[in-house]
Scaffold this motif. Structure first.
Motif, PDB file in Angstrom:
ATOM      1  N   LYS A   2       0.822  -1.206   0.000  1.00  0.00           N
ATOM      2  CA  LYS A   2       0.000   0.000   0.000  1.00  0.00           C
ATOM      3  C   LYS A   2       0.858   1.258   0.000  1.00  0.00           C
ATOM      4  O   LYS A   2       0.498   2.252  -0.611  1.00  0.00           O
ATOM      5  CB  LYS A   2      -0.951   0.017   1.204  1.00  0.00           C
ATOM      6  N   GLN A   3       1.989   1.205   0.679  1.00  0.00           N
ATOM      7  CA  GLN A   3       2.882   2.356   0.739  1.00  0.00           C
ATOM      8  C   GLN A   3       3.441   2.674  -0.648  1.00  0.00           C
ATOM      9  O   GLN A   3       3.563   3.828  -1.020  1.00  0.00           O
ATOM     10  CB  GLN A   3       4.023   2.100   1.744  1.00  0.00           C
ATOM     11  N   LYS A   6       0.640   4.212  -2.654  1.00  0.00           N
ATOM     12  CA  LYS A   6       0.421   5.574  -2.182  1.00  0.00           C
ATOM     13  C   LYS A   6       1.468   6.517  -2.770  1.00  0.00           C
ATOM     14  O   LYS A   6       1.129   7.593  -3.269  1.00  0.00           O
ATOM     15  CB  LYS A   6       0.467   5.602  -0.652  1.00  0.00           C
ATOM     16  N   ILE A  51      -7.253   5.378  -0.829  1.00  0.00           N
ATOM     17  CA  ILE A  51      -6.142   4.749  -0.120  1.00  0.00           C
ATOM     18  C   ILE A  51      -6.146   5.176   1.343  1.00  0.00           C
ATOM     19  O   ILE A  51      -6.011   4.371   2.252  1.00  0.00           O
ATOM     20  CB  ILE A  51      -4.796   5.081  -0.796  1.00  0.00           C
ATOM     21  N   LEU A  52      -6.332   6.478   1.560  1.00  0.00           N
ATOM     22  CA  LEU A  52      -6.336   6.997   2.933  1.00  0.00           C
ATOM     23  C   LEU A  52      -7.535   6.470   3.723  1.00  0.00           C
ATOM     24  O   LEU A  52      -7.401   6.107   4.894  1.00  0.00           O
ATOM     25  CB  LEU A  52      -6.358   8.523   2.924  1.00  0.00           C
ATOM     26  N   ASN A  54      -9.196   3.660   3.204  1.00  0.00           N
ATOM     27  CA  ASN A  54      -9.005   2.225   3.473  1.00  0.00           C
ATOM     28  C   ASN A  54      -8.009   2.001   4.598  1.00  0.00           C
ATOM     29  O   ASN A  54      -8.113   1.024   5.335  1.00  0.00           O
ATOM     30  CB  ASN A  54      -8.536   1.497   2.192  1.00  0.00           C
ATOM     31  N   ARG A  55      -7.038   2.895   4.707  1.00  0.00           N
ATOM     32  CA  ARG A  55      -6.052   2.781   5.780  1.00  0.00           C
ATOM     33  C   ARG A  55      -6.698   3.019   7.144  1.00  0.00           C
ATOM     34  O   ARG A  55      -6.280   2.441   8.138  1.00  0.00           O
ATOM     35  CB  ARG A  55      -4.935   3.798   5.531  1.00  0.00           C
ATOM     36  N   MET A  56      -7.713   3.878   7.159  1.00  0.00           N
ATOM     37  CA  MET A  56      -8.364   4.210   8.425  1.00  0.00           C
ATOM     38  C   MET A  56      -9.336   3.121   8.874  1.00  0.00           C
ATOM     39  O   MET A  56      -9.688   3.058  10.033  1.00  0.00           O
ATOM     40  CB  MET A  56      -9.110   5.545   8.303  1.00  0.00           C
ATOM     41  N   SER A  57      -9.778   2.278   7.955  1.00  0.00           N
ATOM     42  CA  SER A  57     -10.766   1.237   8.313  1.00  0.00           C
ATOM     43  C   SER A  57     -10.112   0.026   8.923  1.00  0.00           C
ATOM     44  O   SER A  57      -9.004  -0.266   8.816  1.00  0.00           O
ATOM     45  CB  SER A  57     -11.538   0.733   7.117  1.00  0.00           C
TER      46      SER A  57
END
Length: 57
Positions: A2-3, A6, A51-52, A54-57
């Protein structure tokens, strides 16, 4: 993974933003090429936002 995605999307955002500015200065804000760049930039910004989120979920 993911990084990497991103960073890739951020790089595309920056490139498309610069391209859009150049087109706007050369051919105007309402020119088809400038508008297309703006739409592409919107697409990359939406991808980045997903992306952001999904990262928070």
């Amino acid at each position: 993974m993911k990084q990497v995605l991103k960073k890739e999307v951020l790089a595309n955002i920056e490139l498309k933003r610069k391209e859009m500015i150049v087109f706007a200065q050369k051919v105007g804000y309402t020119n088809e090429r400038t508008v297309k760049c703006s739409q592409d930039l919107d697409m990359y910004l939406n991808k980045y936002q997903l992306i952001l989120l999904n990262r928070m979920s």
